[in-house]
Design a protein around this motif. Structure first.
Motif, PDB file in Angstrom:
ATOM      1  N   GLY A 161      -4.062 -32.224   2.527  1.00 18.75           N
ATOM      2  CA  GLY A 161      -2.705 -31.910   2.124  1.00 18.75           C
ATOM      3  C   GLY A 161      -2.438 -32.003   0.637  1.00 18.75           C
ATOM      4  O   GLY A 161      -1.273 -31.982   0.205  1.00 18.75           O
ATOM      5  N   ALA A 162      -3.499 -32.092  -0.169  1.00 23.07           N
ATOM      6  CA  ALA A 162      -3.333 -32.126  -1.619  1.00 23.07           C
ATOM      7  C   ALA A 162      -3.107 -30.704  -2.146  1.00 23.07           C
ATOM      8  O   ALA A 162      -3.363 -29.718  -1.448  1.00 23.07           O
ATOM      9  N   GLU A 163      -2.640 -30.606  -3.378  1.00 27.02           N
ATOM     10  CA  GLU A 163      -2.449 -29.308  -4.000  1.00 27.02           C
ATOM     11  C   GLU A 163      -3.810 -28.737  -4.381  1.00 27.02           C
ATOM     12  O   GLU A 163      -4.519 -29.311  -5.201  1.00 27.02           O
ATOM     13  N   PRO A 164      -4.219 -27.599  -3.810  1.00 31.22           N
ATOM     14  CA  PRO A 164      -5.527 -27.045  -4.160  1.00 31.22           C
ATOM     15  C   PRO A 164      -5.572 -26.656  -5.633  1.00 31.22           C
ATOM     16  O   PRO A 164      -4.587 -26.181  -6.196  1.00 31.22           O
ATOM     17  N   PHE A 165      -6.745 -26.863  -6.256  1.00 31.41           N
ATOM     18  CA  PHE A 165      -6.866 -26.565  -7.680  1.00 31.41           C
ATOM     19  C   PHE A 165      -6.793 -25.065  -7.948  1.00 31.41           C
ATOM     20  O   PHE A 165      -6.539 -24.647  -9.076  1.00 31.41           O
TER      21      PHE A 165
END
Length: 414
Positions: free
Chosen positions: A399-403
């Protein structure tokens, strides 16, 4: 029954990298492999972290080149005539995606992965204690014809330089200064300075897996085809018994279809087979850089085991017996370029590159199954893109912001 957050199926460079990145984000991970870490596709390759490959390998569109390949006498490409009807539809799609306009779009979509490939390897190499395996000396294209040399120089300036890639144009004397033992059959080269090379790709993967284990990860032996969907996740079988995970990642390279097809998925995944052999240099000869003989279609790379001669692509059934015709053709030509001595390996090694016709991997969630994820189809750049794939997929899974935008690699694009 043993339980974990995630099971990663496949311990090649992609699977091991996915496992490491998930672990770093707090997931308990089991890395499942049937036949040995880094012993499949990751075992034999050019050993390049190819930071300069901003344009993927595409299908040739020149009619003279196509006629030459049709004769089936080449080092850089070979096909099994009996397999040709089966692979023809895939090749037609490959040709379609290789048009200049589509290739430009695909290159732009792959660029974020390529741009971050070396930095993501370095982020793993240092804590794994594997700096001794990396050489940051770039690699060199060499040319036997001045016409192909000039064409490559023009492409380097027009296509690659705008991306900030660094290269040196070498005449015969300049090439000789960097590679004293290369013969006069070549007229010059282009030295790509940004990529790094690995002296033992299999040892690199094993070292990454050892880091995963030191950090508390679980390495398990088992057949990925045992994967089964349960009410709460995924069940699989290891050599110590059944186990369960809430989520599963298919990172099996050319064997991915053995698992995703029974689950109801159909991808245009093909295999480009390839071969290598190691040689002792003659006398005191030293190869300082990886060399690609552009006009003849083979590559020489310095490895811990010796000088590795690698071939281009062979189109044949994935599981058909080896037919190292290209290697037999390449050896005498390679000896014209560099003084190769006796064989180090008892027989040629054969590997399988997992390829999709649009030259992009599948990275992301499975459309039909919650908690099932894909990471396969990296074409010629599995070693290059393993760690950056691991980062992107782990960001998506946690659920992190993809780079970068993962849309170009989605599973439902076909």
């Amino acid at each position: 029954m043993a339980k974990s957050d995630v099971v990663v199926l496949g311990a090649g460079i992609v699977g091991v990298s996915v496992a490491l990145h998930l672990q770093a984000r707090g997931r308990s991970v089991v890395l499942l492999e049937k036949s040995g870490i880094g012993e499949g596709t990751s075992f034999g390759n050019a050993g390049l972290i190819e930071r300069a490959s901003v344009v993927p390998y595409s299908f040739p569109r020149d009619l003279l080149d196509l006629a030459r390949y049709a004769l089936n006498h080449n080092v850089d490409a070979h096909y099994d005539p009996l397999f040709a009807p089966k692979i023809a539809p895939w090749l037609a799609r490959f040709w379609y995606y290789s048009s200049p306009q589509r290739l430009a779009k695909i290159s732009a979509e792959l660029l974020p992965l390529i741009q971050n490939s070396l930095s993501e390897h370095k982020a793993l190499i240092e804590p794994a204690g594997l700096q001794h395996l990396m050489r940051e000396v770039g690699w060199i294209e060499v040319f036997r014809k001045e016409s192909s040399h000039q064409k490559a120089i023009a492409e380097a300036k027009e296509i690659y330089a705008p991306h900030g890639l660094k290269f040196d144009v070498l005449d015969a004397a300049g090439l000789k200064a960097r590679e004293p033992y290369v013969s006069d059959v070549v007229v010059g080269g282009v030295h790509w300075l940004d990529p790094a090379s690995i002296l033992d790709p299999s040892a690199l993967v094993k070292g990454y897996a050892a880091l995963f284990e030191r950090r508390g990860g679980t390495l398990a032996t088992g057949d990925a085809r045992s994967l089964d969907v349960t009410g709460g996740g995924y069940r699989f079988v290891t050599d110590t018994g059944p186990a369960e995970a809430a989520e599963a990642v298919i990172a099996l390279g050319p064997w991915a279809n053995d698992v995703y097809e029974p689950l109801g998925y159909d991808f245009p995944l093909a295999v480009k087979r390839g071969y290598h052999m190691h040689y002792k240099p003659v006398g005191n000869a030293v190869l300082n850089h990886t060399l690609l003989d552009v006009d003849k279609g083979f590559l020489l790379a310095t490895m811990n085991r010796g000088v590795r001669l690698t071939t281009g692509v062979e189109f044949a059934d994935r599981d058909a017996p080896p037919t190292p015709v290209q290697l037999e053709r390449a050896e005498p030509i390679a000896k014209e370029l560099f003084p190769l001595g006796e064989h180090v390996d008892p027989e040629p090694w054969m590997g399988r590159r997992p390829c999709l016709p649009d030259m992009k991997p599948v990275i992301g969630p499975a459309p039909k199954h919650k908690g099932l994820w894909f990471a396969f189809g990296h074409n010629h750049h599995g070693l290059t893109l393993g760690p950056v794939t691991g980062r992107l997929l782990a960001e998506m899974m946690t659920g992190a912001e993809p780079f970068t935008d993962p849309t170009p690699y989605r599973a439902d694009r076909f």
